[in-house]
Design an enzyme around this catalytic site. Structure first.
Site, short mmCIF file in Angstrom:
data_model
loop_
_atom_site.label_atom_id
_atom_site.label_comp_id
_atom_site.label_asym_id
_atom_site.label_seq_id
_atom_site.Cartn_x
_atom_site.Cartn_y
_atom_site.Cartn_z
N ASP A 8 0.88 -1.18 0.00
CA ASP A 8 0.00 0.00 0.00
C ASP A 8 0.91 1.23 0.00
O ASP A 8 1.72 1.41 0.91
CB ASP A 8 -0.89 -0.03 1.24
N ASP A 103 -3.25 2.07 -5.70
CA ASP A 103 -2.03 2.03 -4.89
C ASP A 103 -1.90 0.79 -4.00
O ASP A 103 -1.11 0.77 -3.07
CB ASP A 103 -1.89 3.32 -4.05
N GLU A 104 -2.67 -0.25 -4.33
CA GLU A 104 -2.62 -1.46 -3.51
C GLU A 104 -2.55 -2.71 -4.36
O GLU A 104 -3.27 -2.82 -5.35
CB GLU A 104 -3.93 -1.59 -2.71
#
Ligand code: TTP
Ligand code: MG
Length: 345
Positions: A8, A103-104
């Site tokens: 993350d 973003d993960e």
């Protein structure tokens, strides 16, 4: 032993804005989704300096403004830029990944999970970003582990430590426990995972039904799936750091050949054909260049290399760059089986 990593990125959109405008670094930066004009909207995210002022994701802009100080900078979202940065980071993750947001992502870690994760974090830093990574025996614990030590964290929860890691975590932190379930659990005196473990099975089943009760208990003990969702994968890439920085086509071509080789192994295992080939070139200033071409559906190693090599050659002829990393991506993937059956018509 196989582990799952969960990555993350830290304050992702805000960090991207700092990269675009380095003079923002150190100031509170708030990225906003504006609704009508610059006075109404909501906070998408903000950097850690802004979080110290009490600003956070989802907050109405008016409230964020009232908490801001003179230095605080408000900016609109720039999704194209964030997607490009995201792509660069995701390409650094090994093997098959399961990306769940910009973003993960989840990825697999086998030997030396911590060392590998440290290396990934370092490579991400070279792109100006920081990430928090959680490593655990399954996905949901990995995700909780990536939250554990944000920002710039690395948390490894081994099999034997899972129960202890979860013990004092509030039940609301568990994957699959939404706010309604959380409230209901709280109302019967279950606040954290150790309470949930100790709960009487019949009592839980009376509240939630026996299947749901059993799955809640399993969660409290940290049992969860390792399986990557069967989402259809549309692209696969491989990027590597070259043995030596180089501006020489022949030398870079050799490195490209190796990247193609590794990528090919993965494409073949998945029985995919590709319809687009991209080369990714990163120079010694860490500027990323891509060259991409749509091609006729293809499923051979020779074609993959041929197309990638052509793109590389064109790039090297047009640009005088000293390259540090090189990569190749096959995208617009289709199943080989489907493709052959289509060709029959
Ligand atoms: P998050 O990973 O939740 O947030 P973050 O990366 O900004 O911060 P953290 O260090 O805590 O991970 O979300 C990723 C991006 O998604 C974030 O940068 C902006 C966007 N986002 C929104 O637009 N609205 C939201 O409510 C949230 C939570 C995130
Ligand atoms: Mg994040």
């Amino acid at each position: 032993m196989e582990f799952i990593g969960h990555l993350d990125l830290d304050a992702f959109f805000a960090r991207c804005e700092e990269l675009k405008q380095p003079e923002l670094e150190g100031k509170p930066v708030v990225v906003c989704v504006y609704t009508r004009n610059s006075s109404s909207g909501a906070v998408s995210t903000c950097n850690y300096e802004a979080r110290e002022l009490g600003i956070g994701s989802g907050m109405p802009l008016s409230e964020a403004k009232s908490r801001a100080n003179d230095e605080t900078v408000f900016l609109p979202v720039d999704r194209d830029f964030y997607s490009r940065k995201s792509r660069q980071v995701m390409d650094l993750l090994p093997g098959e990944i399961h990306q769940t947001s910009v973003d993960e992502a989840y990825f697999r870690l086998e030997e030396q999970p911590v060392k590998t994760a440290e290396k990934i974090k370092q490579e991400i830093e070279e792109h100006g970003l920081t990430a928090s990574i959680g490593i655990a025996p399954n996905k949901f614990v990995a995700k909780m582990a990536s939250e554990e030590d944000k920002p710039d964290g690395l948390t490894f929860v081994e099999e034997d430590d899972v129960e202890e890691f979860l013990e004092e975590k509030p039940v609301g932190d568990l994957h699959g426990v939404g706010s309604a379930t959380e409230e209901k659990l709280n109302s019967i005196g279950i606040e954290d995972c150790s309470d949930l473990r100790a709960a009487d099975n019949a009592h839980l089943a009376a509240e939630f039904g026996s299947d749901r009760a059993a799955s809640l208990k399993a969660r409290a003990y940290g049992r969860g799936s390792k399986k990557f969702e069967e989402t259809e994968q549309k692209q696969i890439s491989k990027i590597k750091t070259m043995e030596k920085n180089s501006s020489n086509y022949r030398a870079v071509r050799k490195e490209l050949e190796e990247a193609v080789e590794e990528l090919w192994n993965r494409i073949e295992r998945k029985e995919k054909a590709f319809q687009r080939v991209t080369v990714i070139l990163i120079d010694t200033d860490l500027q990323t260049y891509t060259r991409s071409r749509k091609i006729k559906t293809s499923d051979t190693h020779a074609n993959l290399f041929k197309e990638a090599d052509k793109l590389l050659k064109e790039f090297m002829e047009g640009e005088d760059r000293v390259l540090r990393r090189i990569g190749v991506r096959a995208s617009d993937l289709v199943d080989v089986k489907k493709q052959t059956s289509l060709q029959k018509f």
